[in-house]
Design a protein around this motif. Structure first.
Motif, PDB file in Angstrom:
ATOM      1  N   MET A   2      -1.135 -14.314   0.311  1.00  0.00           N
ATOM      2  CA  MET A   2      -2.081 -13.584   1.035  1.00  0.00           C
ATOM      3  C   MET A   2      -2.410 -12.386   0.412  1.00  0.00           C
ATOM      4  SD  MET A   2      -3.523 -13.583   4.155  1.00  0.00           S
ATOM      5  CE  MET A   2      -2.551 -14.417   5.435  1.00  0.00           C
ATOM      6  N   ALA A   3      -1.501 -11.631  -0.183  1.00  0.00           N
ATOM      7  CA  ALA A   3      -1.876 -10.206  -1.024  1.00  0.00           C
ATOM      8  C   ALA A   3      -2.965 -10.535  -2.213  1.00  0.00           C
ATOM      9  CB  ALA A   3      -0.743  -9.775  -1.494  1.00  0.00           C
ATOM     10  N   GLU A   4      -2.820 -11.876  -2.883  1.00  0.00           N
ATOM     11  CA  GLU A   4      -3.806 -12.042  -3.600  1.00  0.00           C
ATOM     12  C   GLU A   4      -5.211 -12.141  -3.097  1.00  0.00           C
ATOM     13  OE1 GLU A   4      -4.693 -15.503  -7.395  1.00  0.00           O
ATOM     14  OE2 GLU A   4      -2.927 -15.753  -5.915  1.00  0.00           O
ATOM     15  N   LYS A   5      -5.101 -12.836  -1.811  1.00  0.00           N
ATOM     16  CA  LYS A   5      -6.402 -13.326  -1.250  1.00  0.00           C
ATOM     17  C   LYS A   5      -7.235 -11.921  -0.803  1.00  0.00           C
ATOM     18  CE  LYS A   5      -5.628 -17.884   0.566  1.00  0.00           C
ATOM     19  NZ  LYS A   5      -5.456 -18.612   1.635  1.00  0.00           N
ATOM     20  N   ILE A   6      -6.356 -10.883  -0.230  1.00  0.00           N
ATOM     21  CA  ILE A   6      -6.846  -9.759   0.084  1.00  0.00           C
ATOM     22  C   ILE A   6      -7.610  -8.980  -1.076  1.00  0.00           C
ATOM     23  CG2 ILE A   6      -6.086  -7.210   0.764  1.00  0.00           C
ATOM     24  CD1 ILE A   6      -3.847  -8.890   2.490  1.00  0.00           C
ATOM     25  N   ARG A   7      -6.839  -8.820  -2.246  1.00  0.00           N
ATOM     26  CA  ARG A   7      -7.454  -8.537  -3.494  1.00  0.00           C
ATOM     27  C   ARG A   7      -8.813  -9.055  -3.764  1.00  0.00           C
ATOM     28  NH1 ARG A   7      -7.815  -9.933  -8.326  1.00  0.00           N
ATOM     29  NH2 ARG A   7      -5.948 -11.476  -8.179  1.00  0.00           N
ATOM     30  N   GLU A   8      -8.755 -10.286  -3.792  1.00  0.00           N
ATOM     31  CA  GLU A   8      -9.951 -11.056  -4.334  1.00  0.00           C
ATOM     32  C   GLU A   8     -11.109 -11.042  -3.151  1.00  0.00           C
ATOM     33  OE1 GLU A   8      -8.515 -15.095  -4.284  1.00  0.00           O
ATOM     34  OE2 GLU A   8      -7.623 -14.940  -6.526  1.00  0.00           O
ATOM     35  N   ALA A   9     -10.730 -10.634  -1.842  1.00  0.00           N
ATOM     36  CA  ALA A   9     -11.847 -10.423  -1.069  1.00  0.00           C
ATOM     37  C   ALA A   9     -12.403  -9.327  -1.134  1.00  0.00           C
ATOM     38  CB  ALA A   9     -11.437 -10.598   0.394  1.00  0.00           C
ATOM     39  N   GLY A  10     -12.020  -8.254  -1.757  1.00  0.00           N
ATOM     40  CA  GLY A  10     -12.578  -7.006  -1.981  1.00  0.00           C
ATOM     41  C   GLY A  10     -12.000  -5.841  -1.259  1.00  0.00           C
ATOM     42  N   PHE A  11     -10.806  -5.956  -0.566  1.00  0.00           N
ATOM     43  CA  PHE A  11     -10.261  -4.744   0.218  1.00  0.00           C
ATOM     44  C   PHE A  11      -9.874  -3.597  -0.773  1.00  0.00           C
ATOM     45  CE2 PHE A  11      -9.742  -8.250   3.439  1.00  0.00           C
ATOM     46  CZ  PHE A  11     -10.209  -7.402   4.652  1.00  0.00           C
ATOM     47  N   THR A  12     -10.255  -2.413  -0.622  1.00  0.00           N
ATOM     48  CA  THR A  12      -9.854  -1.457  -1.613  1.00  0.00           C
ATOM     49  C   THR A  12      -8.713  -0.689  -1.088  1.00  0.00           C
ATOM     50  OG1 THR A  12     -11.310   0.172  -0.355  1.00  0.00           O
ATOM     51  CG2 THR A  12     -12.457  -0.977  -2.279  1.00  0.00           C
ATOM     52  N   TYR A  13      -8.127  -1.012   0.182  1.00  0.00           N
ATOM     53  CA  TYR A  13      -7.163  -0.069   0.532  1.00  0.00           C
ATOM     54  C   TYR A  13      -6.357  -1.192   1.644  1.00  0.00           C
ATOM     55  CZ  TYR A  13      -4.240   3.361   3.078  1.00  0.00           C
ATOM     56  OH  TYR A  13      -3.022   3.786   3.814  1.00  0.00           O
ATOM     57  N   VAL A  14      -5.037  -1.033   1.833  1.00  0.00           N
ATOM     58  CA  VAL A  14      -4.211  -1.908   2.902  1.00  0.00           C
ATOM     59  C   VAL A  14      -3.345  -0.819   3.634  1.00  0.00           C
ATOM     60  CG1 VAL A  14      -2.788  -3.678   3.465  1.00  0.00           C
ATOM     61  CG2 VAL A  14      -4.421  -3.873   1.468  1.00  0.00           C
ATOM     62  N   GLY A  15      -3.622  -0.483   4.725  1.00  0.00           N
ATOM     63  CA  GLY A  15      -2.659   0.439   5.554  1.00  0.00           C
ATOM     64  C   GLY A  15      -1.849  -0.457   6.474  1.00  0.00           C
ATOM     65  N   ILE A  16      -0.689  -0.383   6.312  1.00  0.00           N
ATOM     66  CA  ILE A  16       0.526  -1.257   7.047  1.00  0.00           C
ATOM     67  C   ILE A  16       1.425  -0.333   7.830  1.00  0.00           C
ATOM     68  CG2 ILE A  16       2.457  -2.557   6.676  1.00  0.00           C
ATOM     69  CD1 ILE A  16       1.294  -3.767   4.177  1.00  0.00           C
ATOM     70  N   SER A  17       1.403  -0.734   9.079  1.00  0.00           N
ATOM     71  CA  SER A  17       1.956  -0.025  10.301  1.00  0.00           C
ATOM     72  C   SER A  17       3.359  -0.424  10.423  1.00  0.00           C
ATOM     73  CB  SER A  17       1.447  -0.461  11.811  1.00  0.00           C
ATOM     74  OG  SER A  17      -0.003  -0.136  11.691  1.00  0.00           O
ATOM     75  N   LEU A  18       4.435   0.730  10.156  1.00  0.00           N
ATOM     76  CA  LEU A  18       5.743   0.642  10.312  1.00  0.00           C
ATOM     77  C   LEU A  18       6.060   2.166  11.269  1.00  0.00           C
ATOM     78  CD1 LEU A  18       7.163   0.392   6.653  1.00  0.00           C
ATOM     79  CD2 LEU A  18       6.966  -1.388   8.313  1.00  0.00           C
ATOM     80  N   ASP A  19       6.878   1.637  12.464  1.00  0.00           N
ATOM     81  CA  ASP A  19       7.217   2.758  13.345  1.00  0.00           C
ATOM     82  C   ASP A  19       8.494   3.384  13.136  1.00  0.00           C
ATOM     83  OD1 ASP A  19       4.658   3.229  14.307  1.00  0.00           O
ATOM     84  OD2 ASP A  19       4.653   1.264  15.268  1.00  0.00           O
ATOM     85  N   GLY A  20       9.162   2.998  11.858  1.00  0.00           N
ATOM     86  CA  GLY A  20      10.747   3.562  11.827  1.00  0.00           C
ATOM     87  C   GLY A  20      11.297   2.812  10.928  1.00  0.00           C
ATOM     88  N   VAL A  21      12.381   2.732  10.631  1.00  0.00           N
ATOM     89  CA  VAL A  21      13.130   1.617   9.637  1.00  0.00           C
ATOM     90  C   VAL A  21      14.140   0.908  10.530  1.00  0.00           C
ATOM     91  CG1 VAL A  21      14.774   1.635   7.636  1.00  0.00           C
ATOM     92  CG2 VAL A  21      12.992   3.653   7.876  1.00  0.00           C
ATOM     93  N   GLY A  22      13.986  -0.476  10.004  1.00  0.00           N
ATOM     94  CA  GLY A  22      14.640  -1.537  10.645  1.00  0.00           C
ATOM     95  C   GLY A  22      14.489  -1.919  12.166  1.00  0.00           C
ATOM     96  N   GLY A  23      15.478  -1.642  12.933  1.00  0.00           N
ATOM     97  CA  GLY A  23      15.484  -1.779  14.274  1.00  0.00           C
ATOM     98  C   GLY A  23      14.458  -0.864  14.963  1.00  0.00           C
ATOM     99  N   ALA A  24      14.626   0.520  14.552  1.00  0.00           N
ATOM    100  CA  ALA A  24      13.601   1.299  15.353  1.00  0.00           C
ATOM    101  C   ALA A  24      12.227   0.837  15.436  1.00  0.00           C
ATOM    102  CB  ALA A  24      13.690   2.544  14.457  1.00  0.00           C
ATOM    103  N   SER A  25      11.565   0.514  14.063  1.00  0.00           N
ATOM    104  CA  SER A  25      10.380  -0.214  14.105  1.00  0.00           C
ATOM    105  C   SER A  25      10.098  -1.345  15.051  1.00  0.00           C
ATOM    106  CB  SER A  25       9.974  -0.585  12.747  1.00  0.00           C
ATOM    107  OG  SER A  25       8.560  -0.799  12.571  1.00  0.00           O
ATOM    108  N   ASP A  26      11.284  -2.496  14.880  1.00  0.00           N
ATOM    109  CA  ASP A  26      11.198  -3.705  15.688  1.00  0.00           C
ATOM    110  C   ASP A  26      11.051  -3.135  17.067  1.00  0.00           C
ATOM    111  OD1 ASP A  26      11.241  -5.034  13.442  1.00  0.00           O
ATOM    112  OD2 ASP A  26      13.282  -6.046  13.524  1.00  0.00           O
ATOM    113  N   ARG A  27      11.610  -2.301  17.739  1.00  0.00           N
ATOM    114  CA  ARG A  27      11.481  -2.206  19.038  1.00  0.00           C
ATOM    115  C   ARG A  27      10.309  -1.771  19.546  1.00  0.00           C
ATOM    116  NH1 ARG A  27      16.975  -0.895  17.661  1.00  0.00           N
ATOM    117  NH2 ARG A  27      16.708   1.305  17.362  1.00  0.00           N
ATOM    118  N   LEU A  28       9.766  -0.846  18.757  1.00  0.00           N
ATOM    119  CA  LEU A  28       8.270  -0.548  19.092  1.00  0.00           C
ATOM    120  C   LEU A  28       7.368  -1.696  19.045  1.00  0.00           C
ATOM    121  CD1 LEU A  28       8.012   3.198  18.052  1.00  0.00           C
ATOM    122  CD2 LEU A  28       7.453   2.356  20.166  1.00  0.00           C
TER     123      LEU A  28
END
Length: 383
Positions: free
Chosen positions: A118-144
């Motif tokens: 999927m990352a390869e497809k993202i690059r090939e499609a021309g996306f210049t930046y990817v922002g990925i959401s994390l709302d904590g580390v481990g379980g803290a993020s999973d709970r939100l």
């Protein structure tokens, strides 16, 4: 967006011309929610997305026609968002179509679906930046995020994007449930060699409308800003974390300016001048939203108010229609602001902040933004 790295050091790796030097008749950055469907169930989701099909979403043909209009209108950036945009089957076809038209495309995703392929497809499609959401580390993020294991998958997604040579960043929304995770997010970004970290203030719309009481208190916001500023200035992080941003609260820029001024730091005036060029919140001017069904909004948080639909009129026509009441008012907002916002000494830096938060909490879009944590004394308004 407020790029603290740019304000403090004059350096930034990404698209600062889009945030500094705002022009009166600029074309807006487009947040395009290409689907509402999502595989997670985030507590603060502004679109209230679920893991189900939504009727009436733009077809591939309709979406390509929108892209062609956006290109003709010369918008600077199209941000693919959702829901989870990678769920949409034609996402790469649409992204490549935008790129071929000369549009710059970036991706806002929860990251859980980004395998190596999927990352390869993202690059090939021309996306210049990817922002990925994390709302904590481990379980803290999973709970939100509402799904066990989402953090682990998102981290794998970050690594896969990084390994593919894509510019990446972590997006973190501040709430009472997770603000104590900020230091761990900095450490995670450094360990994973992620060059950008964005801290978003809570906006009480969509599913997040039930989280008004979970916004940080003024003292908590000050404490977090002190930590974020300190980490932005941390010499050991330079060359790894090159961009630290806060989003959706322009009180942060004023707080930074006042903090620098109080300690006699000569950078205070540079901060003030850059933010004056920025102009503050630009909903209805420098940013626009197109949702999955084609409705146009002043930004991604105004989904309860439609300016028109791209199935019936081109985006460019909708955006240029000065007879639309809300659009016209937002572009003249300084005339309508009430309370401390109308009298604030730093209005030219903030522009009244987020009007939608005022509407949610008071029913009046011109009331003061409740997320402003600055005192009356600090902004020249006593009482």
């Amino acid at each position: 967006m407020i790029n603290l790295s740019k304000l403090l050091f004059g350096n930034a790796e990404f698209e600062d011309p889009l945030r500094y030097g705002v022009k009166a008749h600029q074309r807006p950055i487009i947040v395009w929610n290409i689907t509402r469907r999502c595989n997670l169930h985030c507590a603060h989701c502004y679109s209230d997305s679920e893991a189900k099909e939504y009727l009436g979403e733009l077809s591939t043909k309709e979406a390509k026609a929108v892209a062609e209009d956006l290109a003709s209108y010369e918008v600077p950036v199209v941000l693919f968002s959702g829901g989870e945009p990678l769920i949409r089957q034609d996402v790469f076809e649409l992204a490549e179509h935008c790129r071929m038209l000369g549009l710059r495309v970036i991706l806002s995703t929860n990251g859980t679906l980004i395998s190596k392929n999927m990352a390869e497809k993202i690059r090939e499609a021309g996306f210049t930046y990817v922002g990925i959401s994390l709302d904590g580390v481990g379980g803290a993020s999973d709970r939100l995020r509402g799904v066990k294991g989402a953090f682990r998958l998102a981290v794998e997604g970050l690594k896969n994007c990084r390994d593919e040579g894509l510019k990446t960043g972590i997006r973190f929304t501040l709430t009472k449930r997770n603000y104590f995770e900020v230091e761990r997010i900095f450490r995670l970004a450094k360990r994973l060699k992620v060059p950008r970290v964005c801290f978003y203030h809570l906006v009480y719309v969509g599913r997040g409308s039930s989280m008004v009481e979970e916004d940080l208190s003024p003292d908590e916001k000050r404490g977090i800003m002190n930590l974020i500023i300190s980490r932005t200035e941390e010499p050991a992080d330079k060359g790894v974390i090159n961009d630290v941003l806060t989003v959706d609260n322009y009180a942060d820029a004023i707080y930074l300016y006042l903090k620098l001024k109080e300690r006699g730091d000569e950078r205070a005036e540079r901060v003030y001048n850059l933010m004056k060029k920025h102009g503050g919140n630009s909903s209805g001017v420098g940013i626009a939203d197109i949702d999955s069904q084609g409705y146009v909004h002043p930004d991604q948080f105004w989904t309860h108010y439609s300016l028109g639909n791209v199935k019936k009129r081109k985006f460019s026509e909708i955006w240029e229609d000065e007879s639309e009441p809300l659009l016209k008012a937002l572009r003249m907002r300084k005339l309508f602001l009430k309370g401390k916002c109308s009298r604030c000494a730093f209005l030219e830096l903030c522009n009244g902040n987020l009007r939608v938060r005022a509407e949610v909490t008071t029913g009046d879009i011109w009331a003061p933004d409740p997320a402003c944590y600055l005192t009356g004394k600090e902004i020249g308004v006593e009482g």
